[in-house]
Scaffold this active site. Structure first.
Site, short mmCIF file in Angstrom:
data_model
loop_
_atom_site.label_atom_id
_atom_site.label_comp_id
_atom_site.label_asym_id
_atom_site.label_seq_id
_atom_site.Cartn_x
_atom_site.Cartn_y
_atom_site.Cartn_z
N LEU A 1 0.83 -1.22 0.00
CA LEU A 1 0.00 0.00 0.00
C LEU A 1 0.86 1.26 0.00
O LEU A 1 0.35 2.37 -0.12
CB LEU A 1 -0.92 0.01 1.22
CG LEU A 1 -2.04 -1.02 1.27
CD1 LEU A 1 -2.85 -0.86 2.54
CD2 LEU A 1 -2.97 -0.89 0.05
N THR B 1 -15.81 0.16 3.25
CA THR B 1 -14.98 0.26 4.46
C THR B 1 -14.79 -1.06 5.22
O THR B 1 -14.07 -1.10 6.20
CB THR B 1 -15.57 1.29 5.45
OG1 THR B 1 -16.87 0.83 5.83
CG2 THR B 1 -15.66 2.67 4.86
N GLY C 1 24.08 -5.60 -11.77
CA GLY C 1 23.53 -6.94 -11.89
C GLY C 1 24.55 -8.00 -11.55
O GLY C 1 25.71 -7.70 -11.26
N CYS D 1 27.88 0.05 -12.21
CA CYS D 1 28.49 -1.12 -11.59
C CYS D 1 28.74 -2.24 -12.61
O CYS D 1 29.73 -2.22 -13.32
CB CYS D 1 27.65 -1.57 -10.40
SG CYS D 1 28.59 -2.63 -9.30
N GLN E 1 31.48 -2.68 -15.80
CA GLN E 1 32.30 -3.87 -16.06
C GLN E 1 32.05 -4.39 -17.48
O GLN E 1 32.98 -4.75 -18.20
CB GLN E 1 32.02 -4.94 -15.02
CG GLN E 1 32.39 -4.48 -13.61
CD GLN E 1 31.98 -5.45 -12.51
OE1 GLN E 1 31.40 -6.50 -12.78
NE2 GLN E 1 32.28 -5.11 -11.27
N HIS F 1 27.23 2.86 -7.14
CA HIS F 1 25.80 2.96 -7.43
C HIS F 1 25.39 4.39 -7.12
O HIS F 1 24.82 4.67 -6.05
CB HIS F 1 25.00 1.97 -6.58
CG HIS F 1 25.14 0.56 -7.05
ND1 HIS F 1 24.32 0.02 -7.99
CD2 HIS F 1 26.05 -0.39 -6.74
CE1 HIS F 1 24.69 -1.24 -8.23
NE2 HIS F 1 25.75 -1.50 -7.48
N GLU G 1 23.10 6.11 -8.06
CA GLU G 1 21.66 6.34 -7.89
C GLU G 1 21.26 6.40 -6.41
O GLU G 1 20.25 6.99 -6.05
CB GLU G 1 20.85 5.26 -8.62
CG GLU G 1 20.89 3.84 -8.03
CD GLU G 1 22.10 3.01 -8.49
OE1 GLU G 1 23.08 3.62 -8.95
OE2 GLU G 1 22.06 1.77 -8.37
N1 GLN Z 1 28.37 -8.61 -10.37
C1 GLN Z 1 29.27 -7.52 -10.32
C2 GLN Z 1 30.20 -7.57 -9.11
O1 GLN Z 1 29.97 -8.26 -8.18
C3 GLN Z 1 28.50 -6.21 -10.32
C4 GLN Z 1 27.69 -5.99 -9.08
C5 GLN Z 1 26.67 -4.89 -9.22
O2 GLN Z 1 26.32 -4.47 -10.31
N2 GLN Z 1 26.17 -4.43 -8.10
O3 GLN Z 1 31.21 -6.91 -9.10
#
Ligand code: GLN
Length: 534
Positions: free
Chosen positions: A16, A189, A355, A382, A386, A507, A509
């Site tokens: 919610l 309600t 990821g 991240c 890579q 990160h 963000e």
């Molecule tokens: N898998 C990658 C690492 O462990 C990137 C991690 C991520 O994107 N948070 O370095």
């Protein structure tokens, strides 16, 4: 003045928006007050770090390295504060503490029980935070819904807490649900009635009720809820459906919630929300619009990318631009179901989020190649950094390269374990976590965006750009625009001949706030807008 506590519980169903409601209540009370936001989660995991984001949403990482519930993202984004890992209690943490104490013999002779040992531990944890932080206001959000077994000890501790801190220093706010039935054309309600009865059964009598509903509830419905909850109808607020979450504090304020809170908690301050209101207005009626393609593997559940979505929204608000998102499942690119050109045909920028693992990776690499070769603004986060390095190593440096996360025996491991990570076996809280400083290189896009010589952003990873390949990558034109203080770790890369090709090992963000967007996201949105307008 003693700390004032606000306990927030929820009922009927999950999802919610209790986190957003809590963040909004706290935002109304911000002014010059010091606010601490505590969240209690019932699960037995010590923290959500090992959970699948599809199941639990994004794992939010704090500056101190804590992996915590995604509601902390809302708290930080709404309040502009830096939360601490200890503010996220879980049953896992509480039970571990109590069991450790039992082994130490702290309760000799006693039978250890949920009540009172677990509940006492919860209350003393809350008090410890209050003693350490000395906040003016502490919000305590209890996860799940009242009635869940796994949250019951938190609810009971919250009930008991009134006696300890004094009734004048604590209020209870309950979020319930009032569905609108199209077939009868009115809000119903009954679920809320049952829910509030259950809450009373637990001994909690709410001071304020927030009803999630489609529209603002009419007075007669509020009167009805008021009748069976023994509170004044003015303390029944609607959290109506909205497009922009940052509007919630304003909607609450319009209905008198701020005045009610001030009166109940005997607080006296002025809070000016004019700037906040302007930003909300910009999100709702922006001058421009761009589309960003977010290419990942959890695209089926947007909650796994909550902070990225918000960081783009913040940057958009400051560029007077609506950022529309196009979700691209990179496995579809990989298996030929979707052509890159079709997938990104209306995108003004491409974002590859963080990821883990191999699914969709080749699809991501081909999208990165496309962005690099076609001058499309690109932001890699991240894993995105890579994979941008893998792509560059393969297609520019002409190496048969990969990350050892995917191909352990690759002939050119351009991405490899951070040495300290190599022998770690245990999975919980063992990545490189939390805020780390990067030294920024002069004359780069990144440095101009931050406008300082260093940037501190939060991390969550085990792999890095392999130092053995730094030279060849740089010789071929990749710029390391930010490196770690020990000069070993590549924190940021960019390509100088490209309008905006920047990636970060952090990160970024996670530190973006509505009132202060993250510089890297701001730069990316601005670059995408520029490319949209040419
Ligand atoms: N898998 C990658 C690492 O462990 C990137 C991690 C991520 O994107 N948070 O370095």
């Amino acid at each position: 003045m003693p700390t004032k506590y606000i306990v927030i519980t929820g009922g009927v169903l999950s999802g919610l928006g209790k986190g957003i409601a809590t963040a909004s209540i706290a935002r109304l009370l911000k002014s010059n007050n010091k606010i601490v936001t505590v969240k209690c989660d019932g699960y037995l995991n010590v923290d959500p770090g090992t959970m699948n984001p599809i199941e639990h949403g994004e794992v939010f990482v704090l500056a101190d390295g804590g992996e915590v519930d995604m509601d902390f993202g809302h708290y930080e984004r709404f309040l502009g504060i830096t939360c601490k890992s200890d503010w996220n209690l879980t049953s896992g943490k509480i039970f571990s503490r109590v069991i450790a104490k039992e082994r130490e013999g702290k309760y000799l002779g006693k039978t250890i029980q949920i009540f009172p040992h677990i509940t006492d531990e919860i209350k003393s944890w809350w008090k410890e935070i209050a003693q350490q932080e000395k906040p003016d206001i502490m919000t305590i959000e209890i996860g799940g819904t009242v009635g869940d077994i796994e949250n019951s000890w938190f609810v009971e501790a919250a009930r008991q807490f009134k006696k300890e801190v004094g009734p004048e220093n604590i209020i209870y706010i309950h979020l319930t649900y009032v569905p609108f039935l199209d077939s009868v054309g009115e809000p119903k309600t009954k679920p809320a009635q049952r829910d509030l009865a259950l809450l009373r059964e637990k001994g909690i009598y709410p001071d304020i009720i927030i009803c999630r509903s489609k529209n603002i509830l009419p007075e007669k419905i509020r009167e009805k809820i008021a009748l069976f909850s023994d509170i004044d109808k003015n303390n029944i607020i609607t959290g109506r459906d909205i497009e922009c979450i940052y509007e919630v504090p304003l909607i609450f304020k319009e209905q008198g919630l701020l005045d009610n809170l001030k009166e109940k908690l005997k607080l006296d301050f002025k809070e000016d929300l004019t700037d906040w209101e302007k930003l909300v207005q910009r999100i709702k009626t922006p001058k421009n619009a761009i589309t960003i393609a977010v290419c990942g593997k959890y695209t089926e559940l947007k909650d796994s990318y909550a902070s990225i979505i918000e960081a783009l929204t913040h940057a958009g608000a400051h560029c007077d631009t609506k950022v529309k998102l196009k979700w691209i499942e990179t496995t579809d690119i990989e298996n030929g179901k979707l052509k890159i050109e079709d997938a990104i045909k209306d995108a003004d920028g491409i974002l590859i989020p963080g990821g883990f693992g191999s699914r969709g990776v080749e699809g991501k690499i081909s999208i990165i190649k496309h962005a690099r070769e076609n001058n499309i603004p690109f932001l890699g986060i991240c894993y995105g950094l890579q994979l941008a390095v893998v792509e560059f190593a393969r297609n520019v440096c002409k190496l048969s390269a990969h990350s050892t996360e995917i191909e352990e025996k690759t002939s050119n491991p351009v991405i490899d374990y951070i040495p300290e990570q190599r022998n770690i076996k245990s999975k919980g809280g063992t990545m490189r976590l939390g805020a780390c400083r990067a030294i920024l290189q002069k004359g780069t896009i990144l440095q101009s965006l931050y406008n300082t010589d260093e940037a501190s952003e939060r991390h969550r990873h085990r792999y890095e750009v392999n130092p053995a390949y730094h030279e060849i990558l740089q010789k071929n034109g990749m710029v390391f625009s930010g490196i770690s203080e020990n000069k070993r770790l590549v924190e940021y890369i960019e390509l100088p001949k490209h309008p905006f090709f920047v990636a970060t090992q952090a990160h970024n963000e996670l530190t973006s706030r509505l009132e202060k967007p993250n510089p890297l996201f701001f730069g990316f949105v601005r670059a995408a807008l520029k490319s949209h307008n040419v």
